[in-house]
Scaffold this active site. Structure first.
Site, PDB file in Angstrom:
ATOM      1  N   HIS A   1     -70.851  10.768  20.417  1.00 41.31           N
ATOM      2  CA  HIS A   1     -70.908  11.900  20.120  1.00 41.31           C
ATOM      3  C   HIS A   1     -71.086  12.729  21.715  1.00 41.31           C
ATOM      4  CE1 HIS A   1     -71.682  15.180  17.102  1.00 41.31           C
ATOM      5  NE2 HIS A   1     -70.661  15.776  18.107  1.00 41.31           N
TER       6      HIS A   1
ATOM      7  N   ASP B   1     -62.906  15.790  10.214  1.00 43.56           N
ATOM      8  CA  ASP B   1     -63.557  15.493  11.326  1.00 43.56           C
ATOM      9  C   ASP B   1     -65.242  15.717  10.875  1.00 43.56           C
ATOM     10  OD1 ASP B   1     -63.887  14.631  14.518  1.00 43.56           O
ATOM     11  OD2 ASP B   1     -65.259  16.210  13.957  1.00 43.56           O
TER      12      ASP B   1
ATOM     13  N   TYR C   1     -73.762  16.411  11.643  1.00 42.11           N
ATOM     14  CA  TYR C   1     -73.490  17.542  10.741  1.00 42.11           C
ATOM     15  C   TYR C   1     -74.117  17.722   9.601  1.00 42.11           C
ATOM     16  CZ  TYR C   1     -69.370  17.717  14.148  1.00 42.11           C
ATOM     17  OH  TYR C   1     -68.567  17.834  15.498  1.00 42.11           O
TER      18      TYR C   1
ATOM     19  N   LYS D   1     -69.287  10.465  13.799  1.00 37.15           N
ATOM     20  CA  LYS D   1     -69.624  10.031  15.203  1.00 37.15           C
ATOM     21  C   LYS D   1     -71.077   9.606  15.243  1.00 37.15           C
ATOM     22  CE  LYS D   1     -67.199  14.158  16.246  1.00 37.15           C
ATOM     23  NZ  LYS D   1     -67.204  14.940  14.871  1.00 37.15           N
TER      24      LYS D   1
END
Length: 278
Positions: A115, A52, A57, A82
């Protein structure tokens, strides 16, 4: 709900028939480059099949490299990413998806999530996800950090229900009403930050860990799984990645589960979906 748990090959079947591993690796705040690549490589070697990540990120490229280097057939892996808040909206979400797909080096994404429920935008964002799903660019779509009222907005506006809702979920924030609502709607609940960002020094959890000869983290992850919640603990440490997967050789009793259920304090370690600024 009775969940039969066997091991890392266990899957939850989403309402569209897609099979999603019940335990995966999260890579929130894992640095791009060698750190994320090593974590993903280790997880895949251990037997994890779900990774994930997210645009926010900043490590999709590293995740993609580790996937390609793993030697595991693509159809055996389940990759989630996301759309970030600043990219929300219909056209911008479609562009953001293409950028994520390119960074990951994948033709098809297994699960694409909204998200956060950005006010005034999340419906148009979800409309873009519905198109991506219908076009076959994603195998499943869903949301993250959505409360019941956000989900109701989606259910009223669209034909395709979210397959997944990924939220902060752990014994101090058990979100029972949300979990039950998702169960009734056939939406798979998924836990982020299941290990409470390391705040596991809770006496009751420690008691159960001692009782079962397990770590506090393993007890909490087992609690997630027995509640039917998909869980994606984050770690960059090989020992912990292995430990987090070692939760299939014991079972929490009904009394154990009730003890953990009783720890809820509505305590968030992350942001409140109804009051966040990103």
């Amino acid at each position: 709900m009775t969940i039969q748990l066997q091991g890392l090959t266990d899957v939850a079947v989403l309402h569209n028939g897609v099979r999603m591993p019940r335990l995966g690796l999260g890579v929130f705040k894992v640095k791009e480059g060698e750190e994320v690549e090593q974590a993903v490589r280790t997880a895949i070697e251990v037997g994890y099949r779900s990774i994930d990540t997210a645009k926010a990120y900043n490590n999709e490229e590293g995740v993609g490299r580790a996937i390609q280097d793993s030697g595991v057939p693509r159809d055996e892996l389940f990759i989630t990413t996301k759309v970030w808040n600043s990219d929300q909206g219909y056209d911008s979400t479609l562009r953001a998806f293409e950028a994520s797909r390119e960074r990951l080096g994948l033709d098809v994404i297994d699960l694409y999530l909204v998200h956060w429920p950005v006010k005034g935008k999340y419906l148009e964002t979800y409309r873009a996800l519905e198109r991506l799903y219908r076009d076959g660019a994603v195998r499943a779509i869903g949301v993250s950090n959505f409360q019941i009222h956000h989900l109701k907005d989606i259910l009223e506006a669209f034909e395709i229900k979210p397959m997944v809702n990924q939220v902060e979920y752990h014994p101090l924030l058990s979100q029972v009403e949300l979990r039950q609502f998702c169960e009734r709607q056939g939406i798979q609940l998924e836990a982020w930050s299941p290990l409470m960002q390391g705040n596991l020094d809770v006496p009751e959890i420690g008691q159960l860990a001692a009782k079962h000869g397990k770590t506090a983290a393993q007890v909490v992850l087992r609690w997630d799984l027995q509640h039917g919640v998909v869980t994606i603990p984050k770690s960059t440490n090989e020992k912990r990645i292995r430990e987090n997967a070692d939760v299939f050789d014991f079972e929490l009793s009904a009394e154990d589960m009730a003890l953990l259920d009783g720890l809820n304090r509505n305590r968030r370690f992350g942001s409140d979906p109804d009051n966040f600024n990103f």
